[in-house]
Design a protein around this motif. Structure first.
Motif, PDB file in Angstrom:
ATOM      1  N   PHE A  37      69.652  35.229  41.958  1.00 51.27           N
ATOM      2  CA  PHE A  37      69.153  35.448  40.598  1.00 51.27           C
ATOM      3  C   PHE A  37      70.272  35.182  39.595  1.00 51.27           C
ATOM      4  N   ALA A  38      69.912  34.610  38.440  1.00 57.88           N
ATOM      5  CA  ALA A  38      70.912  34.385  37.393  1.00 57.88           C
ATOM      6  C   ALA A  38      70.259  34.451  36.026  1.00 57.88           C
ATOM      7  N   GLU A  39      71.053  34.852  35.050  1.00 56.24           N
ATOM      8  CA  GLU A  39      70.664  34.781  33.644  1.00 56.24           C
ATOM      9  C   GLU A  39      71.685  33.880  32.953  1.00 56.24           C
ATOM     10  N   TYR A  40      71.246  32.682  32.628  1.00 56.69           N
ATOM     11  CA  TYR A  40      72.123  31.644  32.089  1.00 56.69           C
ATOM     12  C   TYR A  40      72.023  31.620  30.565  1.00 56.69           C
ATOM     13  N   LYS A  41      73.156  31.754  29.915  1.00 56.41           N
ATOM     14  CA  LYS A  41      73.193  31.729  28.449  1.00 56.41           C
ATOM     15  C   LYS A  41      73.198  30.280  27.985  1.00 56.41           C
ATOM     16  N   SER A  42      72.123  29.867  27.333  1.00 56.84           N
ATOM     17  CA  SER A  42      72.039  28.494  26.866  1.00 56.84           C
ATOM     18  C   SER A  42      73.111  28.200  25.824  1.00 56.84           C
ATOM     19  N   PRO A  43      73.802  27.074  25.951  1.00 54.20           N
ATOM     20  CA  PRO A  43      74.793  26.713  24.932  1.00 54.20           C
ATOM     21  C   PRO A  43      74.153  26.245  23.629  1.00 54.20           C
ATOM     22  N   LYS A  44      72.842  25.966  23.678  1.00 54.15           N
ATOM     23  CA  LYS A  44      72.141  25.519  22.472  1.00 54.15           C
ATOM     24  C   LYS A  44      71.421  26.702  21.832  1.00 54.15           C
ATOM     25  N   LYS A  45      71.666  26.910  20.552  1.00 53.30           N
ATOM     26  CA  LYS A  45      71.088  28.039  19.844  1.00 53.30           C
ATOM     27  C   LYS A  45      69.582  27.855  19.672  1.00 53.30           C
ATOM     28  N   SER A  46      68.859  28.963  19.833  1.00 57.84           N
ATOM     29  CA  SER A  46      67.421  28.987  19.597  1.00 57.84           C
ATOM     30  C   SER A  46      67.150  29.631  18.241  1.00 57.84           C
ATOM     31  N   ILE A  47      65.952  29.405  17.714  1.00 59.44           N
ATOM     32  CA  ILE A  47      65.594  30.015  16.436  1.00 59.44           C
ATOM     33  C   ILE A  47      65.349  31.511  16.580  1.00 59.44           C
ATOM     34  N   LEU A  48      65.119  31.980  17.823  1.00 63.12           N
ATOM     35  CA  LEU A  48      64.842  33.391  18.080  1.00 63.12           C
ATOM     36  C   LEU A  48      65.434  33.816  19.420  1.00 63.12           C
ATOM     37  N   GLY A  49      65.708  35.091  19.548  1.00 62.23           N
ATOM     38  CA  GLY A  49      66.043  35.651  20.847  1.00 62.23           C
ATOM     39  C   GLY A  49      67.489  35.480  21.266  1.00 62.23           C
ATOM     40  N   ASP A  50      67.724  35.775  22.549  1.00 66.03           N
ATOM     41  CA  ASP A  50      69.087  35.847  23.076  1.00 66.03           C
ATOM     42  C   ASP A  50      69.548  34.579  23.778  1.00 66.03           C
ATOM     43  N   GLN A  51      68.700  33.556  23.847  1.00 62.19           N
ATOM     44  CA  GLN A  51      69.028  32.267  24.472  1.00 62.19           C
ATOM     45  C   GLN A  51      69.262  32.384  25.981  1.00 62.19           C
ATOM     46  N   ILE A  52      68.781  33.462  26.580  1.00 60.94           N
ATOM     47  CA  ILE A  52      68.945  33.648  28.021  1.00 60.94           C
ATOM     48  C   ILE A  52      67.836  32.904  28.771  1.00 60.94           C
ATOM     49  N   ILE A  53      68.249  32.102  29.737  1.00 58.64           N
ATOM     50  CA  ILE A  53      67.310  31.425  30.624  1.00 58.64           C
ATOM     51  C   ILE A  53      67.412  32.092  31.994  1.00 58.64           C
ATOM     52  N   THR A  54      66.317  32.668  32.433  1.00 62.45           N
ATOM     53  CA  THR A  54      66.274  33.395  33.698  1.00 62.45           C
ATOM     54  C   THR A  54      65.918  32.438  34.829  1.00 62.45           C
ATOM     55  N   ILE A  55      66.681  32.518  35.926  1.00 65.73           N
ATOM     56  CA  ILE A  55      66.502  31.590  37.040  1.00 65.73           C
ATOM     57  C   ILE A  55      66.483  32.359  38.358  1.00 65.73           C
ATOM     58  N   LEU A  56      65.500  32.066  39.171  1.00 67.84           N
ATOM     59  CA  LEU A  56      65.453  32.596  40.525  1.00 67.84           C
ATOM     60  C   LEU A  56      65.515  31.415  41.485  1.00 67.84           C
ATOM     61  N   LYS A  57      66.520  31.410  42.349  1.00 65.22           N
ATOM     62  CA  LYS A  57      66.691  30.339  43.340  1.00 65.22           C
ATOM     63  C   LYS A  57      66.209  30.827  44.692  1.00 65.22           C
ATOM     64  N   SER A 199      62.351  30.746  29.939  1.00 70.57           N
ATOM     65  CA  SER A 199      63.095  31.034  28.719  1.00 70.57           C
ATOM     66  C   SER A 199      62.155  31.688  27.711  1.00 70.57           C
ATOM     67  N   ARG A 200      62.450  32.927  27.345  1.00 68.23           N
ATOM     68  CA  ARG A 200      61.685  33.571  26.281  1.00 68.23           C
ATOM     69  C   ARG A 200      62.060  32.965  24.923  1.00 68.23           C
ATOM     70  N   SER A 201      63.347  32.681  24.737  1.00 68.12           N
ATOM     71  CA  SER A 201      63.785  32.044  23.501  1.00 68.12           C
ATOM     72  C   SER A 201      63.147  30.666  23.396  1.00 68.12           C
ATOM     73  N   PRO A 202      62.546  30.337  22.261  1.00 64.83           N
ATOM     74  CA  PRO A 202      61.822  29.067  22.153  1.00 64.83           C
ATOM     75  C   PRO A 202      62.739  27.867  21.928  1.00 64.83           C
ATOM     76  N   TYR A 203      62.362  26.767  22.551  1.00 60.01           N
ATOM     77  CA  TYR A 203      63.021  25.472  22.361  1.00 60.01           C
ATOM     78  C   TYR A 203      61.949  24.393  22.330  1.00 60.01           C
ATOM     79  N   THR A 204      62.298  23.219  21.816  1.00 61.43           N
ATOM     80  CA  THR A 204      61.438  22.079  22.095  1.00 61.43           C
ATOM     81  C   THR A 204      61.563  21.810  23.591  1.00 61.43           C
TER      82      THR A 204
END
Length: 274
Positions: A37-57, A199-204
């Motif tokens: 399990f990992a929570e990856y902090k996106s280097p690209k800023k989102s308009i909302l939220g913490d920019q955390i991308i949750t990943i289960l391998k 990703s809860r934080s929205p991106y295109t």
């Protein structure tokens, strides 16, 4: 505590924070053999939220993949957490987008003798698991543009079709647009592991794909599953329980206020192999 110990502790803490913030590293937490399990902090800023991308391998050698549908006899839509509890699933994500009947997958979907949707659409990717023989991987995301679908459709018992995000040459296949949303996807890495990604934080979608391609995931290919408040991920493991729900969707739910799972008709879930 003497000054030397304080300095060492402070340095280790700083290094740990730096590693977490470094887009070239992912801090994996091993939950079990074949499950990380990992929570990856996106280097690209989102308009909302913490920019955390949750990943289960998930290693298919250690975990089975299951497909459940509200269209099956005596079934009904449930939240991801409800699907997990009722079917004893370690983790659950959406199996794909669905039609206005809130039951039928937009693309081809089949699980052993049960067929949710027999019609294939123009989307190029189909996640496949529960193989019929050992000539193929236990899990894969079939790319119809570079693989023989007519042959592979006879090699598995479970399929769900959706939109290609990353092709078999690790290329971003989504054009840039202004719309943004929370999203959940399923991927395969170059070692054959399955990846549940949300990703809860929205991106295109284009930007999200670039983020995960540039992350150290060894991503092979990737398929879109769902976006907005329907996007769901639930992990129920003795070492980690986590709910991640989507919220923002351009033109539909333009806020970060949704905190509850929506009921969804079709899910992919995993169970530990005996």
């Amino acid at each position: 505590m003497n000054k030397a110990i304080i300095i060492i502790v402070s340095l280790l803490y700083a290094l740990n924070i730096a590693a977490q913030q470094n887009p070239k590293t992912i801090q994996w937490k091993n939950l079990d053999k074949g499950l990380d399990f990992a929570e990856y902090k996106s280097p690209k800023k989102s308009i909302l939220g913490d920019q955390i991308i949750t990943i289960l391998k998930i290693n298919p050698n250690n975990y089975d993949f299951n497909l459940f549908s509200a269209k099956q006899k005596e079934e009904h839509p449930r939240t991801a957490k409800e699907w997990s509890k009722s079917k004893d699933l370690v983790a659950v994500i959406n199996a794909g987008m669905y039609r206005m009947d809130h039951a039928t997958n937009l693309g081809y979907m089949k699980h052993y003798n049960f067929t949710n949707n027999s019609r294939e659409n123009k989307d190029n990717t189909i996640v496949a698991f529960n193989r019929t023989d050992a000539s193929v991987p236990q899990f894969q995301i079939i790319d119809k543009s570079c693989q023989n679908w007519d042959t592979l459709k006879t090699k598995y018992n479970s399929f769900s079709q959706s939109i290609r995000m990353v092709d078999c040459n690790q290329k971003n296949k989504w054009s840039q647009q202004n719309k943004k949303w929370s999203m959940v996807a399923i991927g395969k890495d170059k070692d054959g592991n399955a990846l549940f990604i949300i990703s809860r934080s929205p991106y295109t979608v284009h930007d999200f794909i670039d983020i995960v391609l540039q992350a150290p995931l060894k991503l092979y290919n990737l398929m879109y599953l769902e976006g907005g408040p329907e996007a769901s991920f639930y992990l129920n493991h003795p070492k980690k329980e986590l709910s991640v729900v989507g919220s923002y969707e351009t033109g539909f739910n333009e806020n970060d206020e949704n905190i509850s799972f929506w009921k969804i008709p079709n899910v992919i879930g995993i169970t530990k192999k005996p």
